[in-house]
Write an enzyme that holds these catalytic residues in place. Structure first.
Site, PDB file in Angstrom:
ATOM      1  N   ALA A 307       0.907  -1.203  -0.045  1.00  0.00           N
ATOM      2  CA  ALA A 307       0.134   0.242  -0.294  1.00  0.00           C
ATOM      3  C   ALA A 307       0.770   1.149   0.198  1.00  0.00           C
ATOM      4  O   ALA A 307       1.608   1.308   0.733  1.00  0.00           O
ATOM      5  CB  ALA A 307      -1.293  -0.165   0.979  1.00  0.00           C
ATOM      6  N   LYS A 311       4.664   1.650  -5.568  1.00  0.00           N
ATOM      7  CA  LYS A 311       5.436   0.625  -6.187  1.00  0.00           C
ATOM      8  C   LYS A 311       4.725  -0.449  -6.639  1.00  0.00           C
ATOM      9  O   LYS A 311       5.930  -0.987  -7.716  1.00  0.00           O
ATOM     10  CB  LYS A 311       6.308   0.436  -5.679  1.00  0.00           C
ATOM     11  N   ASP A 329      -1.191  -6.318   2.187  1.00  0.00           N
ATOM     12  CA  ASP A 329      -1.098  -5.464   3.130  1.00  0.00           C
ATOM     13  C   ASP A 329      -1.236  -5.559   4.245  1.00  0.00           C
ATOM     14  O   ASP A 329      -2.851  -6.472   3.980  1.00  0.00           O
ATOM     15  CB  ASP A 329      -1.305  -3.826   2.001  1.00  0.00           C
ATOM     16  N   ASP A 458       9.375  -3.066   0.675  1.00  0.00           N
ATOM     17  CA  ASP A 458       9.062  -1.605   0.682  1.00  0.00           C
ATOM     18  C   ASP A 458       8.827  -1.786   3.037  1.00  0.00           C
ATOM     19  O   ASP A 458       7.585  -1.413   2.593  1.00  0.00           O
ATOM     20  CB  ASP A 458       8.651  -1.080  -0.041  1.00  0.00           C
ATOM     21  N   CYS A 509      11.607   4.795   3.695  1.00  0.00           N
ATOM     22  CA  CYS A 509      12.580   6.485   3.585  1.00  0.00           C
ATOM     23  C   CYS A 509      12.650   7.047   4.554  1.00  0.00           C
ATOM     24  O   CYS A 509      12.011   8.010   5.681  1.00  0.00           O
ATOM     25  CB  CYS A 509       9.960   6.793   3.145  1.00  0.00           C
TER      26      CYS A 509
END
Length: 593
Positions: A307, A311, A329, A458, A509
């Site tokens: 989510a 990507k 997710d 991620d 991130c």
């Protein structure tokens, strides 16, 4: 001193110097030069232990630059073109008719801190506000350049003011309007059509150690130094605009635009509802992460924490929508977001499932079990049925249960009292987002080991690389360690799911080495059959080499010499002007060794 009050952006006190409170610093600025009151000079406060840790990792000067960069948005918007529906040139042509002053070069920063961005220098039209990325392989990426920080003239008399929440301000800095839910306080007698200065309320730590803002929603601003909030907004003005509602109206309605921003510290374009299905607004490092995975047509790929689907859809487009992408997710609503984006972009190879990433590998007793795949979603064009794959176990999301308390429906599992109460509330209140037509998702029981060619993880993280960021005090050393432990457990799942010869891409991130380089060290030391693989394209910087010892004796190991150039670390203070981001790519060798 120049007459009038203007916004001037300057560098704030380096974080390694003797600390003073934000209010003391801003009061000093205000008394020495009243025009500084209406500046945008935020101070990013960190937990003292986290601050010390980052000083050891980056050095005082470098970390000061990072902290400054984090309080500011990138000066450009990065747009990924859906090449299955359009081209970069076609999108640029359309954007020129949608973006104001598309043929006028953006103005230089008034602060004098402009640094040449290599992404802009390599463009064929360096001065144009809209340009195509010329990094090899990324010609479908379009940059729309903005400007800032800018001087803003607020008039000679103290202006009427609106204070917004910190999250609202961060969105405004990225180009959004001020929406009613974000308005926290307002000057008395503000009427529709008035020009108002907009500032931000940033969380501060209270006596109990908790964080919050020192005002309740609906507070009346007095506009004088006797106002208890007068000094708290020094240096936190993000622009001015036109009030779309009276003061009473802003706190009476629940939605809509409260202030139409006319003059901003940073001028960036909003792409909300623009060219839907053709473009997707996405940070450049996230696009690079999809490329690092190097997906090939016909492969089976897992996006573990997919989510909202940025990507995932980037990978699908790189595969020409040929193959199978499993996007999972643990949030029902977030899975719906992935479905919506995939349908909007016309992608059919994405299959979405609700699944906790920590349970991605199915249990042994589930491997031979195959339940009825979930029905197709009638409202969404994405096909969510399972193809003939024995490696995926799926269970259907059950319909609402309304049986009496204590009974077992259809002879099945016992229905808890909590579920019964929840279903009774749903019956009274009507269907919510999760239960509306087209809101059903499939739940997965996990996947068989070695059943994917490539996996993208991620990982959920501390997000300390996202910008603009006006608050960072809540993260502690312990919370950062907890993030890292959680990520290691997810990585353990990813390693089991990739076949020998496959690829794992790990990204975050955050600027925290404990969630980046330390994860790489953990992976390489625990799984001897993993090795770092080169990434293409490579535009990020090297990783951090060495280690850090904490006061409690814990030693955090980072990369070793020779490994730093096999990862990509995106520094928010670098000329690339991206968010803080990290990418590592692993090649999976023979698991028998």
């Amino acid at each position: 001193m120049k007459k009038g009050r203007e916004l001037f952006v300057g560098s704030y006190r380096s974080l390694h110097q003797t600390p003073i409170s934000p209010i003391q610093f801003q009061q000093t600025m205000s008394h020495s030069d009243p025009s500084n009151r209406y500046s945008y000079t935020p101070i990013l406060n960190w937990n003292p232990q986290v601050h010390h840790y980052f000083l050891k990792a980056y050095g005082a000067d470098h970390f000061s630059r990072i902290s400054t960069a984090l309080t500011r948005p990138s000066r450009y918007s990065c747009i990924r073109v859906n090449t299955l529906r359009s081209t970069g040139d076609a999108v640029i042509h359309k954007l020129r008719s949608l973006v104001p002053n598309a043929d006028v070069p953006p103005p230089q920063s008034d602060s004098g801190d402009d640094v040449a961005n290599p992404l802009k220098e390599c463009s064929a039209a360096a001065a144009a506000p809209i340009s195509k990325c010329e990094i090899p392989g990324l010609d479908y990426v379009v940059f729309v350049w903005g400007s800032g920080p800018r001087r803003i003239h607020y008039g000679d008399a103290p202006p009427k003011e609106v204070i917004v929440s910190r999250k609202c301000a961060e969105a405004v800095l990225r180009g959004a309007q001020v929406y009613v839910p974000g308005v926290m306080a307002c000057s008395a007698h503000v009427e529709k059509g008035d020009t108002v200065a907009v500032s931000v309320a940033v969380e501060k730590q209270g006596a109990d150690g908790g964080w919050g803002i020192a005002m309740t929603r609906g507070t009346v601003l007095q506009g004088s130094e006797t106002d208890p909030y007068y000094f708290e907004r020094n240096g936190l003005y993000i622009g001015q605009g036109t009030a779309m509602l009276s003061r009473a109206g802003m706190f009476r309605v629940s939605e809509g635009v409260g202030v139409d921003m006319k003059d901003r510290v940073y001028e960036l374009h909003s792409f909300h509802n623009v060219l839907e299905g053709e473009i997707f607004l996405q940070n450049l490092p996230s696009i690079i992460a999809a490329h690092a995975l190097d997906p090939q047509k016909g492969e089976r790929i897992l996006d573990m924490c997919a989510a909202p689907g940025g990507k995932t859809t980037a990978i699908a487009i790189l595969m020409k929508d040929e193959g199978e992408i499993i996007a999972t997710d643990r949030s029902h609503n977030k899975v719906l977001d992935i479905q919506k984006l995939a349908a909007e972009m016309g992608l059919s190879c994405i299959k979405t499932f609700k699944l906790d990433a920590l349970k991605s590998v199915c249990r042994r007793d589930d491997i031979d079990t195959f339940t009825d795949p979930c029905c197709n979603n009638a409202k969404i064009d994405v096909t969510n049925q399972v193809l003939d794959s024995p490696n995926l176990q799926v269970e259907r999301v059950s319909p609402l249960v309304t049986e009496d308390k204590g009974k077992k429906p259809n002879g099945g599992a016992y229905v808890s009292k909590a579920d019964i109460r929840k279903n009774m509330r749903r019956a009274r209140n009507g269907p919510g987002r999760n239960q509306c037509v087209g809101g059903r998702v499939d739940r997965s029981k996990g996947f068989s080991p070695d059943s994917f060619d490539r996996v993208l993880l991620d990982a959920p993280c501390s997000a300390l690389g996202l910008r603009p960021r006006l608050f960072a005090g809540e993260e502690t050393i312990q919370s950062l360690r907890n993030h890292a432990k959680y990520q290691r457990r997810m990585f353990d799942q990813a390693v089991q799911l990739v076949r020998p010869g496959g690829i794992i891409v790990y990204s975050t991130c955050t600027i925290n080495p404990g969630e980046n380089e330390a994860l790489v060290r953990y992976a390489l030391d625990k799984y001897k059959y993993l090795s770092l693989a080169p990434q293409h394209p490579r535009i990020g910087g090297p990783g951090l080499v060495g280690s850090c010892e904490f006061p409690d004796g814990y030693i955090e190991e980072w990369l070793r010499p020779g490994e730093e150039d096999l990862v990509q670390r995106f520094d928010p203070s670098s000329p690339l002007d991206t968010i803080g981001f990290f990418i590592a790519k692993f090649l999976v060798g023979s698991k028998d060794t």
